[in-house]
Design a protein around this motif. Sequence first.
Motif, PDB file in Angstrom:
ATOM      1  N   ASP A 102       0.831  -1.191   0.000  1.00  0.00           N
ATOM      2  CA  ASP A 102       0.000   0.000   0.000  1.00  0.00           C
ATOM      3  C   ASP A 102       0.876   1.254   0.000  1.00  0.00           C
ATOM      4  O   ASP A 102       0.644   2.194  -0.762  1.00  0.00           O
ATOM      5  CB  ASP A 102      -0.926  -0.007   1.222  1.00  0.00           C
ATOM      6  CG  ASP A 102      -1.875   1.173   1.226  1.00  0.00           C
ATOM      7  OD1 ASP A 102      -2.755   1.229   0.350  1.00  0.00           O
ATOM      8  OD2 ASP A 102      -1.724   2.041   2.115  1.00  0.00           O
ATOM      9  N   MET A 103       1.899   1.240   0.833  1.00  0.00           N
ATOM     10  CA  MET A 103       2.810   2.387   0.896  1.00  0.00           C
ATOM     11  C   MET A 103       3.578   2.554  -0.415  1.00  0.00           C
ATOM     12  O   MET A 103       3.778   3.679  -0.889  1.00  0.00           O
ATOM     13  CB  MET A 103       3.774   2.235   2.069  1.00  0.00           C
ATOM     14  CG  MET A 103       3.093   2.387   3.417  1.00  0.00           C
ATOM     15  SD  MET A 103       4.226   2.123   4.785  1.00  0.00           S
ATOM     16  CE  MET A 103       5.086   3.692   4.780  1.00  0.00           C
ATOM     17  N   LYS A 104       4.005   1.451  -1.000  1.00  0.00           N
ATOM     18  CA  LYS A 104       4.724   1.516  -2.273  1.00  0.00           C
ATOM     19  C   LYS A 104       3.828   2.091  -3.366  1.00  0.00           C
ATOM     20  O   LYS A 104       4.267   2.911  -4.187  1.00  0.00           O
ATOM     21  CB  LYS A 104       5.223   0.133  -2.682  1.00  0.00           C
ATOM     22  CG  LYS A 104       6.399  -0.352  -1.864  1.00  0.00           C
ATOM     23  CD  LYS A 104       6.805  -1.754  -2.295  1.00  0.00           C
ATOM     24  CE  LYS A 104       7.986  -2.284  -1.502  1.00  0.00           C
ATOM     25  NZ  LYS A 104       8.351  -3.655  -1.924  1.00  0.00           N
ATOM     26  N   GLN A 105       2.578   1.656  -3.372  1.00  0.00           N
ATOM     27  CA  GLN A 105       1.647   2.154  -4.371  1.00  0.00           C
ATOM     28  C   GLN A 105       1.393   3.653  -4.177  1.00  0.00           C
ATOM     29  O   GLN A 105       1.354   4.418  -5.139  1.00  0.00           O
ATOM     30  CB  GLN A 105       0.333   1.365  -4.287  1.00  0.00           C
ATOM     31  CG  GLN A 105      -0.565   1.550  -5.480  1.00  0.00           C
ATOM     32  CD  GLN A 105      -1.768   0.665  -5.380  1.00  0.00           C
ATOM     33  OE1 GLN A 105      -2.545   0.793  -4.445  1.00  0.00           O
ATOM     34  NE2 GLN A 105      -1.920  -0.233  -6.344  1.00  0.00           N
ATOM     35  N   TYR A 106       1.262   4.065  -2.940  1.00  0.00           N
ATOM     36  CA  TYR A 106       1.084   5.480  -2.634  1.00  0.00           C
ATOM     37  C   TYR A 106       2.304   6.281  -3.097  1.00  0.00           C
ATOM     38  O   TYR A 106       2.176   7.368  -3.661  1.00  0.00           O
ATOM     39  CB  TYR A 106       0.845   5.678  -1.135  1.00  0.00           C
ATOM     40  CG  TYR A 106       0.596   7.113  -0.761  1.00  0.00           C
ATOM     41  CD1 TYR A 106      -0.663   7.689  -0.934  1.00  0.00           C
ATOM     42  CD2 TYR A 106       1.617   7.903  -0.250  1.00  0.00           C
ATOM     43  CE1 TYR A 106      -0.891   9.014  -0.609  1.00  0.00           C
ATOM     44  CE2 TYR A 106       1.396   9.227   0.080  1.00  0.00           C
ATOM     45  CZ  TYR A 106       0.141   9.781  -0.097  1.00  0.00           C
ATOM     46  OH  TYR A 106      -0.068  11.094   0.226  1.00  0.00           O
ATOM     47  N   ALA A 107       3.504   5.742  -2.854  1.00  0.00           N
ATOM     48  CA  ALA A 107       4.735   6.415  -3.284  1.00  0.00           C
ATOM     49  C   ALA A 107       4.775   6.554  -4.801  1.00  0.00           C
ATOM     50  O   ALA A 107       5.217   7.589  -5.333  1.00  0.00           O
ATOM     51  CB  ALA A 107       5.965   5.654  -2.780  1.00  0.00           C
TER      52      ALA A 107
END
Length: 171
Positions: A102-107
Motif C-alpha cells: 500500500d505504501m509503495k503504491q502510494y509512493a
Amino acid sequence: MKKALVMLATAVAVSGAFAQTPAPASAPMSATAPGASAPAAKAGHERNVEDRIAYLHTKLKITSAQESQWNAFADVMRNNGQTMGQLFQQRRADTNLSALDDMKQYATIAQAHADGMKKLVDAFDPLYSSFSPEQKKLADVTFHQGGPEGGHHHGKGGKKAPAPASDATAN
C-alpha cells in the motif's frame, strides 16, 4: 493515510493538472462515486479534465496567438490526468494489499504527481511568459485561490488564501 490519498486523488484527478485552481460551477470536484464502473469513472475523470481545460482557457483569456502554447499546456494536463486516472484505477482494483505494498503504491502515485507537476510547470512557463499583464494577474489569482476545498493553499505568512468570490466571473 487513506484520507491523505483520497485528498491527493481529488486534487490531482480534478485539477488533473495544475496547482490549486478553483473549479467551474459545472465541474464537480468529488472523486468517482463508489460502485461506479471503471469506464464511467474514466469518462467522468476525462470530462473533469476537459472541463478544467475549458474553464482555464476562458478564465485566462487565451488569445489566438497563444493557442500553440496553450495546446501544449492542455496536452500535458490531459496526459497527467490520464496517468493519474490509471494509477487510481489500479489502486481501486488492488483491494488486498499489504501495508508495505500500500505504501509503495502510494509512493508511486506521489512520484507520478510530482513528475506530472514538473511537466506542467515546464509547459506553463512559455504560456505564462506570453501573457499580457492582465492575463498574468488573472493567472496569479486563479492559481493562488486554493484547491477544490476552497482556500487550502497558504500564502505568505501562513495565512489562508481568500475563498473565491461566489459570482459567476470568479468561478
